[in-house]
Structure formats: C-alpha cells, structure tokens
Design an enzyme around this catalytic site. Structure first.
Site, PDB file in Angstrom:
ATOM      1  N   PRO A 136       0.822  -1.218   0.000  1.00  0.00           N
ATOM      2  CA  PRO A 136       0.000   0.000   0.000  1.00  0.00           C
ATOM      3  C   PRO A 136       0.852   1.262   0.000  1.00  0.00           C
ATOM      4  O   PRO A 136       0.491   2.270  -0.588  1.00  0.00           O
ATOM      5  CB  PRO A 136      -0.814  -0.110   1.302  1.00  0.00           C
ATOM      6  CG  PRO A 136      -0.827  -1.570   1.612  1.00  0.00           C
ATOM      7  CD  PRO A 136       0.450  -2.145   1.080  1.00  0.00           C
ATOM      8  N   ILE A 165      -2.399  -7.577  -6.421  1.00  0.00           N
ATOM      9  CA  ILE A 165      -1.744  -8.843  -6.751  1.00  0.00           C
ATOM     10  C   ILE A 165      -2.565  -9.648  -7.765  1.00  0.00           C
ATOM     11  O   ILE A 165      -3.650 -10.176  -7.456  1.00  0.00           O
ATOM     12  CB  ILE A 165      -1.465  -9.668  -5.464  1.00  0.00           C
ATOM     13  CG1 ILE A 165      -0.688  -8.799  -4.454  1.00  0.00           C
ATOM     14  CG2 ILE A 165      -0.687 -10.942  -5.818  1.00  0.00           C
ATOM     15  CD1 ILE A 165       0.587  -8.137  -4.994  1.00  0.00           C
ATOM     16  N   ARG A 251       9.942  -7.995 -17.538  1.00  0.00           N
ATOM     17  CA  ARG A 251       9.819  -6.821 -18.417  1.00  0.00           C
ATOM     18  C   ARG A 251       9.793  -7.237 -19.878  1.00  0.00           C
ATOM     19  O   ARG A 251       9.117  -6.622 -20.694  1.00  0.00           O
ATOM     20  CB  ARG A 251      10.948  -5.828 -18.119  1.00  0.00           C
ATOM     21  CG  ARG A 251      10.677  -5.095 -16.830  1.00  0.00           C
ATOM     22  CD  ARG A 251      11.838  -4.369 -16.209  1.00  0.00           C
ATOM     23  NE  ARG A 251      11.414  -3.919 -14.882  1.00  0.00           N
ATOM     24  CZ  ARG A 251      12.199  -3.529 -13.912  1.00  0.00           C
ATOM     25  NH1 ARG A 251      13.509  -3.511 -14.093  1.00  0.00           N
ATOM     26  NH2 ARG A 251      11.711  -3.137 -12.754  1.00  0.00           N
ATOM     27  N   GLU A 372       5.614  -4.350 -13.490  1.00  0.00           N
ATOM     28  CA  GLU A 372       7.063  -4.532 -13.747  1.00  0.00           C
ATOM     29  C   GLU A 372       7.769  -3.189 -13.905  1.00  0.00           C
ATOM     30  O   GLU A 372       8.738  -3.072 -14.653  1.00  0.00           O
ATOM     31  CB  GLU A 372       7.338  -5.391 -14.978  1.00  0.00           C
ATOM     32  CG  GLU A 372       6.364  -6.505 -15.218  1.00  0.00           C
ATOM     33  CD  GLU A 372       6.629  -7.752 -14.414  1.00  0.00           C
ATOM     34  OE1 GLU A 372       7.799  -8.013 -14.090  1.00  0.00           O
ATOM     35  OE2 GLU A 372       5.661  -8.464 -14.103  1.00  0.00           O
ATOM     36  N   SER A 375       6.757   3.839 -16.136  1.00  0.00           N
ATOM     37  CA  SER A 375       7.552   4.532 -17.155  1.00  0.00           C
ATOM     38  C   SER A 375       8.611   5.423 -16.493  1.00  0.00           C
ATOM     39  O   SER A 375       9.734   5.533 -16.971  1.00  0.00           O
ATOM     40  CB  SER A 375       6.650   5.402 -18.035  1.00  0.00           C
ATOM     41  OG  SER A 375       5.835   4.587 -18.838  1.00  0.00           O
TER      42      SER A 375
HETATM   43  C1  FAD Z   1      -3.345  -4.095 -13.444  1.00  0.00           C
HETATM   44  C2  FAD Z   1      -2.198  -4.129 -12.490  1.00  0.00           C
HETATM   45  C3  FAD Z   1      -1.664  -5.370 -12.126  1.00  0.00           C
HETATM   46  C4  FAD Z   1      -0.628  -5.412 -11.191  1.00  0.00           C
HETATM   47  N1  FAD Z   1      -0.161  -6.644 -10.787  1.00  0.00           N
HETATM   48  C5  FAD Z   1       0.765  -6.697  -9.788  1.00  0.00           C
HETATM   49  C6  FAD Z   1       1.193  -7.953  -9.270  1.00  0.00           C
HETATM   50  O1  FAD Z   1       0.773  -9.016  -9.727  1.00  0.00           O
HETATM   51  N2  FAD Z   1       2.079  -7.961  -8.252  1.00  0.00           N
HETATM   52  C7  FAD Z   1       2.561  -6.811  -7.710  1.00  0.00           C
HETATM   53  O2  FAD Z   1       3.346  -6.893  -6.781  1.00  0.00           O
HETATM   54  N3  FAD Z   1       2.177  -5.594  -8.174  1.00  0.00           N
HETATM   55  C8  FAD Z   1       1.290  -5.511  -9.202  1.00  0.00           C
HETATM   56  N4  FAD Z   1       0.881  -4.294  -9.682  1.00  0.00           N
HETATM   57  C9  FAD Z   1       1.371  -3.081  -9.040  1.00  0.00           C
HETATM   58  C10 FAD Z   1       2.412  -2.330  -9.853  1.00  0.00           C
HETATM   59  O3  FAD Z   1       3.598  -3.077  -9.909  1.00  0.00           O
HETATM   60  C11 FAD Z   1       2.590  -0.962  -9.181  1.00  0.00           C
HETATM   61  O4  FAD Z   1       1.406  -0.214  -9.440  1.00  0.00           O
HETATM   62  C12 FAD Z   1       3.802  -0.215  -9.672  1.00  0.00           C
HETATM   63  O5  FAD Z   1       4.974  -0.878  -9.301  1.00  0.00           O
HETATM   64  C13 FAD Z   1       3.849   1.224  -9.131  1.00  0.00           C
HETATM   65  O6  FAD Z   1       3.672   1.241  -7.759  1.00  0.00           O
HETATM   66  P1  FAD Z   1       2.547   2.216  -7.128  1.00  0.00           P
HETATM   67  O7  FAD Z   1       1.289   2.030  -7.887  1.00  0.00           O
HETATM   68  O8  FAD Z   1       2.527   1.986  -5.660  1.00  0.00           O
HETATM   69  O9  FAD Z   1       3.072   3.675  -7.446  1.00  0.00           O
HETATM   70  P2  FAD Z   1       4.185   4.516  -6.600  1.00  0.00           P
HETATM   71  O10 FAD Z   1       5.407   3.697  -6.414  1.00  0.00           O
HETATM   72  O11 FAD Z   1       3.522   5.064  -5.394  1.00  0.00           O
HETATM   73  O12 FAD Z   1       4.463   5.679  -7.642  1.00  0.00           O
HETATM   74  C14 FAD Z   1       3.494   6.735  -7.862  1.00  0.00           C
HETATM   75  C15 FAD Z   1       4.023   7.579  -9.017  1.00  0.00           C
HETATM   76  O13 FAD Z   1       5.295   8.143  -8.675  1.00  0.00           O
HETATM   77  C16 FAD Z   1       6.253   7.797  -9.651  1.00  0.00           C
HETATM   78  N5  FAD Z   1       7.583   7.630  -9.056  1.00  0.00           N
HETATM   79  C17 FAD Z   1       7.946   6.812  -8.045  1.00  0.00           C
HETATM   80  N6  FAD Z   1       9.263   6.893  -7.820  1.00  0.00           N
HETATM   81  C18 FAD Z   1       9.746   7.787  -8.719  1.00  0.00           C
HETATM   82  C19 FAD Z   1      11.047   8.299  -9.007  1.00  0.00           C
HETATM   83  N7  FAD Z   1      12.134   7.903  -8.331  1.00  0.00           N
HETATM   84  N8  FAD Z   1      11.181   9.201 -10.005  1.00  0.00           N
HETATM   85  C20 FAD Z   1      10.095   9.598 -10.715  1.00  0.00           C
HETATM   86  N9  FAD Z   1       8.846   9.154 -10.489  1.00  0.00           N
HETATM   87  C21 FAD Z   1       8.679   8.245  -9.500  1.00  0.00           C
HETATM   88  C22 FAD Z   1       5.759   6.505 -10.255  1.00  0.00           C
HETATM   89  O14 FAD Z   1       6.300   6.275 -11.537  1.00  0.00           O
HETATM   90  C23 FAD Z   1       4.251   6.760 -10.296  1.00  0.00           C
HETATM   91  O15 FAD Z   1       3.933   7.544 -11.417  1.00  0.00           O
HETATM   92  C24 FAD Z   1      -0.109  -4.213 -10.634  1.00  0.00           C
HETATM   93  C25 FAD Z   1      -0.637  -2.976 -11.047  1.00  0.00           C
HETATM   94  C26 FAD Z   1      -1.667  -2.925 -11.948  1.00  0.00           C
HETATM   95  C27 FAD Z   1      -2.221  -1.579 -12.348  1.00  0.00           C
END
Ligand code: FAD
Length: 392
Positions: A136, A165, A251, A372, A375
C-alpha cells in the site's frame, strides 16, 4: 501470402518462431477472444480458458522438459505472450507471471527440492502463480518495503500487506518479498516461495479496480504466516538480485504483451477506417486518420524492434540485460497506451461504446505501464545507464 505489415513483423523470426506465432494466434482467436467481453461483464476469472493452454504447451514454455514443461526459446515464449495478450490481458498475464517471475526464478535461484516441488506442478497447469511485491505504501521503491520476515524456529513469520496482486485468489504459489531488517533497506529484502492454500495467516481480499473486472487483482494480508526454511528462495537478504533477474525477464514478457495489445488496436482500427464513412468518403482516406494509423504502425514496430532484440539477447544468454529490458518495457507499454487512444479516436464515439472492444483496451494498456515498473522508473534507469552512474 503475408501482407507487407505481417512480413515486417515476422521478418527476423525463424521458421519455428513464425509457426509458433501462427499457431498461438489461431488458437487465441478461436478459443479465447469470443469469451473475453463476457468474462469482463460478468467479472469472471477465465479458469477454463487458462486450462486450455496446458496441453498445447503455452502454459509453461519456460519450464524445462525434465520437469514436464514445454520448454522453448525465449523469443518464442515472448511470441506466445504477444499473441495471447492480443486477445486477453488476463490469460497472457497468467503465462507471463508464471513463467517469467516464478518458473525462471525457481530455475535460477531455487534448490533442487524447490524445483522438484514446484516446477512439475506448474508444468501440469495444477497451480497458477502470483508475485506479491507491491505494498500500500508504494510499488516503485521496493527497497523501502514494510512487510517483514522474522526468523523463528524452523522458518520465518511473514507480516504485511501486498496490493494489486494479479491472480492471487486463484494461485497455488506466491513469490513473496519481505524484509528481514528494514534498516538495511534493499539489502534486507528476502524472497520466499509460499503455498497460499496451506499456509495459515494469509488472507486474500478484494482489490476493486476501474479496469480488469475479470476477478484478477486482490490484496493479500500476511499475519504471522509461517514459511518453513525450505520456502526461502536464495539467501536471507538476497532478495534484490532474485527480484532483479525476475523483473528483467518479466519486463520482456510484459513488453511482448504490450506489443500484442498495440497490434490489436491496429487490427481493430484499420477495418473500421476502411468501412466508416464521413463527408462521402471512407474516413481512412482522411490524412489525419492516416496519420494515426501510420503512427500506430510506427510505434508497434519500434516496440517490436527493441523487444525482439531483447528476446534474442536473452536467448544468447548475455548475462544481465537491465538496460534493454527497461527500454523494451518503456517503449512497448507507451506504444500500447497511445495505440489504444488512437484506435478509440478512429472509432469516434463508438470507441467508448460497449459494442466495441477498443475502449476496454485503453485502461488495460495503461495498466501495463505500471506492472514490472512504471515509465518513470524505466526512464530513470535508462538515464542512469546513459549517464554512466549505473553499470547493471
Ligand atoms: C493491473 C495491475 C496489475 C498489477 N499486478 C501486480 C502484481 O501481480 N504484483 C505486484 O506486486 N504488483 C502488481 N501491480 C502493481 C504495480 O507493480 C505498481 O502499481 C507499480 O509498481 C507502481 O507502484 P505504485 O502504484 O505503488 O506507485 P508509486 O510507487 O507510489 O508511484 C506513484 C508515481 O510516482 C512515480 N515515481 C515513483 N518513484 C519515482 C522516481 N524515483 N522518479 C520519478 N517518479 C517516481 C511513479 O512512476 C508513479 O507515477 C499491478 C498494477 C496494476 C495496475
């Protein structure tokens, strides 16, 4: 006889790889595509469709034959992901997670006992897999994860919550990362193989989304969940290298899935442009529509160029391919999203009507920009390689 676009897409594939693509496409269009809209409307997980992959060898193509899998080269595996994703996000995701994240990680880092326990069951299609990484508090900064693994007699106790997940409610194997020492950041991260059906202290809850209603995502709570010593994958504190290798392969397969979706958008937009009329002409005769079609082709082929090259690099066993996998994932996922938007535009308002598939693809493509690595993460990694501050 193939069209010029098909010839371009297939040009540097081997005969065998072309045959794999053709066979998977035929199967996917006949057996999967007709059911996807209904599954989405009814919020139904495609269990029966997934099982159809098993006898054809599309379910476990990264599992070696000695474990009962249908092992093929990485490029062909990518083509399976591409063609499945062209028709169904969820079915393609099952293959991508099960092979790239789970089977490959077990092959690389697992003990003989772990290989014997899990790989034959994956190969037989008895278990689906989930990767429990995102929390979260964030999915990008995995070194800062909150979930913990505490050493106890005979094993570890996991505590924490994972969100987004994929397949969790249907999976028989979890790849879980948790920290054994949060002070040590990424050096505390540790990987585990967990049996969600028999482990006490795991609760799987709903994780409602605006897209992918096909009962795909869940949140997973670990409350003092006991994982025996033989569930440890790699070394205590050695989870980051396991994750790095898994995500590199992940990826690649996600990039190939994005190409499938980008291609589907083209496949839907072209006939519509050649059929729909305005001002007494086919809309495909208007230059602004032609620009969208041309851009969609260009994006899809750019994505193929980088992702197919990555597939061949992985087959050549060049060692780590972090830069190339970030590049492929970035280019392909943004191509899929933009193609979906353009395909909707070509359809006009009908692009968002329930009658047409194309509107659904917008959020499904966007979702692939997150899995994975986002962007932003990939741009950061690519820039660091370019600037020389990252070596691998
Ligand atoms: C349909 C779907 C299926 C998924 N399936 C899985 C799964 O099976 N298992 C699993 O573990 N996860 C899964 N995910 C989760 C996915 O891996 C995460 O949504 C993703 O890694 C981003 O994490 P977050 O959503 O918490 O965003 P955050 O990490 O909170 O990021 C929020 C924003 O800030 C940006 N940001 C963060 N750090 C930086 C930085 N250093 N520089 C610039 N920008 C930054 C991010 O790019 C994003 O735009 C899934 C997501 C979706 C939508």
């Amino acid at each position: 006889m193939s069209t010029p676009l098909e010839r371009m897409a297939d040009f540097d594939l081997t005969e065998d790889q072309r045959a794999v693509r053709a066979a998977v496409r035929e199967f996917a269009e006949k057996e999967i595509l007709p059911h996807v809209e209904a599954h989405e409307r009814e919020a139904r997980y495609p269990t029966e469709l997934i099982q159809k992959l098993v006898p054809l060898g599309y379910f476990a193509p990264m599992v070696p034959e000695e474990y009962g899998g249908s092992f093929i080269d990485t490029m062909s595996y990518g083509l399976i992901c591409e063609e499945l994703a062209r028709v169904d996000w969820v079915v393609a995701s099952v293959v991508s997670v099960g092979n790239s994240l789970l089977a490959k990680s077990i092959l690389r880092f697992g003990s003989d006992a772990q290989k014997d326990r899990w790989l034959p069951a994956i190969a037989r299609g008895e278990i689906l897999s989930s990767a429990c990484l995102t929390e979260p508090g964030g999915g990008t900064d995995l070194g800062n994860m909150q979930s913990t693994a505490t050493r106890v007699e005979g094993g570890w106790r996991l505590n924490g919550t994972k969100v987004f997940i994929s397949h969790a409610a249907h999976a028989g194997l979890f790849f879980v990362v948790a920290s054994i020492d949060r002070e040590r950041k990424h050096k505390g991260v540790t990987a585990f193989l967990v049996d969600p059906k028999t482990t006490e202290g795991i609760q799987i809850g709903e994780f409602p989304m605006r897209t992918l209603q096909r009962d795909n995502l869940a949140e997973v709570h670990f409350q003092d969940a006991f994982v025996p010593d033989d569930g440890l994958l790699g070394e205590p504190g050695g989870g980051f290298p396991v994750l790095g290798a898994a995500l590199e392969m992940g990826r690649f397969s996600v990039a190939m899935r994005c190409i499938g979706q980008a291609q589907r958008c083209l496949d839907l937009a072209i006939p519509y442009a050649m059929e729909r009329e305005a001002f007494g002409k086919k809309i495909g005769e208007f230059q602004m529509i032609q620009k969208m079609i041309a851009d969609m082709v260009a994006r899809t082929e750019q994505a193929r160029a980088v992702a197919y090259r990555l597939g061949r690099m992985l087959d050549a066993d060049v060692g780590r391919a972090s830069l190339e996998s970030s590049l492929a994932k970035l280019v392909a996922s943004e191509a899929a999203t933009q193609n979906a938007l353009d395909a909707v535009q070509v359809h006009g308002g009908y692009g968002l009507s329930a009658e047409y598939e194309v509107g659904r693809l917008v959020l499904e493509a966007k979702a692939l920009e997150f899995g994975e690595g986002t962007s932003e993460l990939h741009r950061k990694l690519i820039a660091e390689f370019a600037l020389g501050v990252r070596k691998q």
